[in-house]
Each structure stands twice: as C-alpha cells, then as structure tokens.
Design a protein around this motif. Structure first.
Motif, PDB file in Angstrom:
ATOM      1  N   ASP A  30       0.825  -1.221   0.000  1.00 50.36           N
ATOM      2  CA  ASP A  30       0.000   0.000   0.000  1.00 50.36           C
ATOM      3  C   ASP A  30       0.853   1.262   0.000  1.00 50.36           C
ATOM      4  N   ASP A  53     -14.437  -1.498   6.410  1.00 50.70           N
ATOM      5  CA  ASP A  53     -15.139  -2.661   5.892  1.00 50.70           C
ATOM      6  C   ASP A  53     -16.390  -2.969   6.723  1.00 50.70           C
ATOM      7  N   ARG A  88      -7.477  -7.265   1.237  1.00 52.69           N
ATOM      8  CA  ARG A  88      -6.991  -5.880   1.321  1.00 52.69           C
ATOM      9  C   ARG A  88      -5.475  -5.797   1.364  1.00 52.69           C
ATOM     10  N   ASP A  90     -14.868  -8.813   4.849  1.00 57.46           N
ATOM     11  CA  ASP A  90     -13.676  -9.354   5.491  1.00 57.46           C
ATOM     12  C   ASP A  90     -14.025 -10.468   6.483  1.00 57.46           C
TER      13      ASP A  90
END
Length: 404
Positions: free
Chosen positions: A26, A210, A312, A393
């Motif tokens: 990320d 989420d 993710r 998730d």
C-alpha cells in the motif's frame, strides 16, 4: 486494452520494492501514484490494480513463468507477461516480451490450477494451517474469496449526517453507493473511486471501513455516558465508530503501544467532530493498571495473523511466517488476561480479530474463560464472519460479561 510503457515501468518498479526490498504494497503504490501528475484516474487505477494483482498471484505467476526469488527485472517482466496473457491483453512488440510462450502460459495455468496452494497462490504452511483449522471445504471456499478484490465500504459518521443524506451528497459528487442489509451505517461503492478527495470526506461525513469491521463497535453494546476503553486502538477506525454510537457523550480511552498511530487518530477525531476521546500510549503496565475495574466496556481488537483481510493486504501472506502465528497466539492470550482487568463488575468486554482461524478466536476465548482471570466472566455470544459467506472481510468477535 493497450499497454503504455511508462505505466508498465511503474508496476515493475513497484514490484521490485515489494518483492525484493520487503516494502509494504500500500505504501509503495501511494508513492507510485504520485510519480506523474499527468496520469488520469484510469492510469492510476491500472498501476494500483496491476501491482496488487501480481502481488496477490505471485506464487502462481512465478511458477508459470518458471522464475524464482529474488526476482531480477527480467523475471518481473516475465511475470508481467503471464499476468497480461491470462487477462487476454495483447503484448506489445517490446524487447521484454520477446519469445513469450503464450500457449504454454495458458496450459501451465490450467495444469497448476488443479493444486489449491498454487491456484490460490499461498505459501505451503498457510494452506496447511487453514486446512487443519477449518477443514477442506470451508478453507477452499474462504481462501478463494480472500483472493478477490475487496469492495470499498464507507461508514457514515452519524455525529454529522445520516446514511441517506450521505448517499445523496456522494451522488451529487458523482459517486454511486448502495445500502448493505444488516449494517446500519454502511454504504458500498458501486464502482471504485478515490473517496478521499471528496468534500464529504474532508468534512468528516464518513470513514472507509469494511462492513465486517463495522460490526465490532455494535457488538460492544455501548451507550452514551459510559466509560469505554479501546485497548488496541491503532489509527482509530473502531474508536471513532464507538464515539458516534455514544453520541460524543461519556469517555473513550483509546490506547495503543504505537504513539504514531494515536497521532493519526487525533487528526481523524478532529475531522470527525469527535471530542470525547482521551489518547494513552501503553509504554508500561501503569496506564493499564490505572484503569483496573473502571470501564463499562472494553474492546480488545487483538493483534492477529490478518488471515481474514488478505483481500486488502495481499502482500501480508508473503510476509507472514509460522513463528509469527505462534508468537501472536501467546500475545493474544496475554492481552486478554491483562486488559480484561479493566472491566468493572457487570461491565462487558469484546475480544475481536480479523482472522478466521479458531486458534486465534474461539479457542482463545475458551482458554481465557478457564483461567483465573476469566473465571469472573461469562460468554454472552460470539460471531464468526467468513468472507465466502458474508462477501466482506473475515472477522471474529466475542462478547463477554463480568459477573457482579
């Protein structure tokens, strides 16, 4: 789709940092997206999604390309060629793609896809742990779902607006959303978009969180005026949700061992209009002992393997090691033993993880309840959320009550 050289180079540079230098995907992608101001939203989406895709399927693509770590740039171009071929993208006439065996790639893919650990591109040991703890049917479904791209879910900040008003505001800004059944404050983006540049985000009308993660604060059963401790607050996603459920009334003590994360929480709280949060760095046992028998509610969002959120964080499966899993189970039990002492009689505690492994979840709760520290608690209810059944998730949460 036509491949553009500068975008492909960005992907290769990013993969070099992630695979060979151990950088977090990320963070690498955040840097890559700042590389060229002329890039439009499609260009940035290509760089981000292609990089994540190749990270996610690293083992499978490396096997097909017949390359081994550490990957040099030629290896990475071969993996890129595998990605493009399997996506049905025509390879341009560049030297990096000379003699790419397109038919062989498709044949190897069909052959290797018969083996779960290769098909789902995971290390052997993760496949073995998942199989042992969840059984073949459930593990096969769960790990397949963990390889799908996650939806973008927003949590409405009810201190400032309603879900319906937020949906209309975002619609006016060109972002379409839909409600999610069973999630009071959630909106799901119909198409991916950079929501962080919107006025709605800058005004603190929502946070990205989420749907499964949003269940945790609800599970805690907070009321305005309570004293609540979030023991592993991090950057504060659940802290801010708790604050909105408490209508900014009462006190939340947000604790973490990392001061840098709490600084981010401070900025987010200001944007959200939250002013009932006190930040405490856990730099010794003193801050914890001061709160013994003081809290109406305690949230332990425990450190874990993260095997419920691989969608993710696809690079996490390459960073995880079996030894970490052994260590984190010890930490989880230790945290339960220590932090549970902050709950006052008749108060409640939620133990939560973003893992799908019973050894990190219900087994930890069972061990705790059999211990001296857990003897004063009873399990009210628990909830196991799997990605393959929920679409969100993987999570676990248990609500415990301290006896009077």
């Amino acid at each position: 789709m036509r491949l553009h050289r500068n975008l492909c180079f960005a992907v290769i540079d990013g993969l070099t940092l992630i695979f060979n230098e151990g950088k977090y995907a990320d963070k690498v992608i955040q840097q890559l997206l700042k590389r060229d101001k002329r890039w439009g939203s499609r260009d940035r989406a290509f760089v981000a999604e292609t990089t994540y895709d190749i990270v996610r399927w690293k083992r499978l693509y490396a096997e097909i390309a017949e390359v081994k770590e550490p990957f040099d740039r030629d290896n990475l171009w071969r993996m890129f060629a595998v990605w493009a071929t399997l996506k049905g993208i025509k390879l341009p006439d560049w030297k990096y793609f000379e003699n790419t065996p397109t038919r062989k790639i498709k044949g190897r893919f069909d052959e290797l896809s018969k083996i779960r650990k290769l098909r789902e591109s995971i290390p052997d040991w993760i496949d073995e742990v998942g199989l042992e703890e969840l059984g073949e049917t459930m593990w096969t479904k769960e790990i397949a779902k963990q390889n799908e791209q996650a939806d973008v879910i927003l949590r409405t900040n009810t201190l400032k607006t309603t879900k319906e008003k937020l949906q209309n505001i975002l619609h006016d800004q060109g972002i379409e959303t839909e409600f999610i059944k069973g999630h009071d404050s959630a909106l799901k983006l119909i198409e991916r978009a950079n929501v962080f540049v919107t006025d709605a985000f800058k005004k603190g009308l929502f946070e990205v969180q989420d749907a499964s993660s949003q269940l945790v604060a609800d599970f805690l059963d907070v009321k305005p005026g309570m004293k609540v401790v979030d023991t592993c607050a991090g950057a504060g996603g659940k802290t801010l949700h708790i604050a909105s459920l408490m209508e900014n009334k009462g006190q939340i003590v947000a604790m973490d061992i990392y001061e840098s994360k709490l600084k981010k929480l401070k900025i987010r709280a200001r944007r959200n209009g939250v002013h009932n949060v006190e930040l405490k760095v856990i730099d010794s046992t003193k801050p914890i002992k001061k709160l013994y028998n003081k809290a109406d509610r305690v949230l332990i969002d425990a450190p874990c393997s993260g095997l419920g959120v691989l969608r993710r964080n696809p690079d996490a499966k390459w960073k995880l090691e079996p030894e970490f899993l052994d260590r984190i189970r010890v930490t989880q039990q230790d945290v339960l033993q220590q932090y549970s002492r902050m709950v006052k009689p008749e108060g409640k505690l939620v133990y939560a993880t973003c893992s799908v492994l019973p050894s990190e979840n219900q087994n930890q709760v069972k061990t705790f309840l059999k211990s001296e520290a857990g003897a004063n608690f009873s399990l009210i209810k628990d909830k196991k959320v799997f990605a393959h059944t929920s679409g969100f998730d993987g999570f676990y949460m248990a609500l415990l009550e301290r006896k009077s």
